[in-house]
Scaffold this motif. Structure first.
Motif, PDB file in Angstrom:
ATOM      1  N   ARG B  59     -22.686  -3.556 -96.802  1.00  0.00           N
ATOM      2  CA  ARG B  59     -21.394  -3.606 -96.130  1.00  0.00           C
ATOM      3  C   ARG B  59     -20.463  -4.613 -96.793  1.00  0.00           C
ATOM      4  N   ASP B  60     -20.999  -5.733 -97.213  1.00  0.00           N
ATOM      5  CA  ASP B  60     -20.188  -6.727 -97.917  1.00  0.00           C
ATOM      6  C   ASP B  60     -19.558  -6.092 -99.146  1.00  0.00           C
ATOM      7  N   ASP B  61     -20.382  -5.425 -99.918  1.00  0.00           N
ATOM      8  CA  ASP B  61     -19.899  -4.769-101.122  1.00  0.00           C
ATOM      9  C   ASP B  61     -18.842  -3.717-100.791  1.00  0.00           C
ATOM     10  N   GLN B  62     -19.176  -2.836 -99.858  1.00  0.00           N
ATOM     11  CA  GLN B  62     -18.262  -1.760 -99.477  1.00  0.00           C
ATOM     12  C   GLN B  62     -16.935  -2.300 -98.978  1.00  0.00           C
ATOM     13  N   PHE B  63     -16.996  -3.261 -98.082  1.00  0.00           N
ATOM     14  CA  PHE B  63     -15.770  -3.715 -97.440  1.00  0.00           C
ATOM     15  C   PHE B  63     -14.852  -4.444 -98.424  1.00  0.00           C
ATOM     16  N   ARG B  64     -15.443  -5.311 -99.231  1.00  0.00           N
ATOM     17  CA  ARG B  64     -14.590  -6.050-100.157  1.00  0.00           C
ATOM     18  C   ARG B  64     -14.001  -5.125-101.225  1.00  0.00           C
ATOM     19  N   SER B  65     -14.780  -4.168-101.685  1.00  0.00           N
ATOM     20  CA  SER B  65     -14.230  -3.196-102.638  1.00  0.00           C
ATOM     21  C   SER B  65     -13.066  -2.433-102.006  1.00  0.00           C
ATOM     22  N   TRP B  66     -13.280  -1.997-100.796  1.00  0.00           N
ATOM     23  CA  TRP B  66     -12.242  -1.249-100.092  1.00  0.00           C
ATOM     24  C   TRP B  66     -10.983  -2.098 -99.916  1.00  0.00           C
ATOM     25  N   LEU B  67     -11.178  -3.346 -99.504  1.00  0.00           N
ATOM     26  CA  LEU B  67     -10.034  -4.228 -99.267  1.00  0.00           C
ATOM     27  C   LEU B  67      -9.238  -4.436-100.562  1.00  0.00           C
ATOM     28  N   ILE B  68      -9.951  -4.733-101.628  1.00  0.00           N
ATOM     29  CA  ILE B  68      -9.279  -4.971-102.907  1.00  0.00           C
ATOM     30  C   ILE B  68      -8.523  -3.718-103.354  1.00  0.00           C
ATOM     31  N   ARG B  69      -9.160  -2.574-103.217  1.00  0.00           N
ATOM     32  CA  ARG B  69      -8.503  -1.323-103.588  1.00  0.00           C
ATOM     33  C   ARG B  69      -7.226  -1.096-102.786  1.00  0.00           C
ATOM     34  N   ARG B  70      -7.321  -1.301-101.486  1.00  0.00           N
ATOM     35  CA  ARG B  70      -6.161  -1.066-100.629  1.00  0.00           C
ATOM     36  C   ARG B  70      -5.027  -2.036-100.959  1.00  0.00           C
TER      37      ARG B  70
END
Lengths: 187, 187
Positions: B59-70
DNA sequence: ATTGATATAAACCGATCGGTCAATGTTTAG
DNA sequence: CTAAACATTGACCGATCGGTTTATATCAAT
């Protein structure tokens, strides 16, 4: 007194749940920790959920009374009282055994919005915000409700981060952040 | 692929724990919800705790990737990117099934600072703060670390309150609060 | 075709879950 | 003194907890 027994139980259950968590602490252990037999507990409350709601109501009362007392003791000037909220938070974080906020934990374990435990947590946070609104209005904020919502964000964020990182440093950050917001929201 | 099976399990466990809570969701139900037999789960992970830590890392990986992308998709200007963090938060709150943050819930249920699950949550929040520090530095903040700590308070507060009150209104408050803090922290 | 690794279902483990019940004190008021 | 009211212990309920075991499939590589 007959109500006092019940109040004692709720008070002790409050501490036990705060230390142990809601799902993680079973009724048998709770009976041992409170010193009240399981039979007696179920004589006062129809279910574990009922007891939890009662502990949240007690905690709401206790915490808000404590907060108001600390703020009023620390400052008389309305603007200073807004800041004193964050001094009080710092005091709280400093207490031995501080482990976040019972209501945040309750809403984490009972996540559905229509669950009585979740609702009780939401009501408490709402009442904290109402208190801040009163302080903001007394301080002459342009938009008291808005400032109170902003400060609520800081308060909840500070509680969460104080539980995860260094409480002293988080309290200081929260205080200084509040200062910026208050300065921007007062004439 | 052999690792993919394990990753599928962790991905499904992530959703299941997010919906159901950690203590509240037992391993039997988890096996049903993930479609992976309990025997296979314990072939990959030595304990429930191990599995939870793995879901938090994912989840850490997923969420931070998503946040950076957005954030990067929403704005190019460094200052605007700081604000875009809060636009992204608003998007997240808006998602169907939003129920606070897995890490806040994890730290609520596993409260001891030395517990692996609690530590994993603390690390995630630290990494979010590090990301904000980078954005603040790029935006030319007087004190990038300080601004990032302030914005972290808003982020965590917004997550908690969005779970308790109206997510849209909370997202708007968080955005506006961040605006005040960013304006005060940039030349 | 055979082996070794991996998956499975399902039974099983002792412990604990939330909650009840019967039997036995202990208070307290009439 | 007595009787109703309340607390207590401790056994008990079916269900579920985290975790293991056994025995049977499935499948890829030799």
């Amino acid at each position: 007194m007959s109500t006092s027994k019940r109040d004692d139980l709720v008070q002790k259950a409050l501490q036990a749940f705060y230390r142990g968590g809601f799902h993680a602490l079973g009724m048998d252990k709770l009976a041992v920790e409170t010193g009240v037999s399981k039979t007696s507990i179920y004589n006062h409350f129809s279910s574990k959920e009922d007891l939890i709601v009662a502990t949240l109501r007690l905690r709401d009362d206790q915490f808000r009374s404590w907060l108001i007392r600390r703020v009023e003791a620390r400052a008389r000037d309305p603007r200073a009282r807004l800041l004193a909220v964050f001094d009080a938070l710092g005091e709280w974080f400093h207490e031995p055994g501080f482990k976040s906020c019972l209501f945040i934990k309750a809403s984490s374990e009972y996540q559905e919005r229509d669950h009585p435990i979740h609702s009780a947590a939401a009501e408490h946070k709402q009442l904290i915000q109402v208190y801040c609104t009163g302080l903001a209005r007394a301080a002459g904020a342009y938009d008291a409700e808005n400032l109170a919502r902003q400060l609520s964000l800081i308060i909840e964020g500070a509680i969460v981060l104080a539980h995860l990182h260094d409480p002293d440093s988080v309290a200081k950050d929260a205080y200084e952040t509040a200062q910026v917001l208050i300065d921007a929201a007062l004439p």
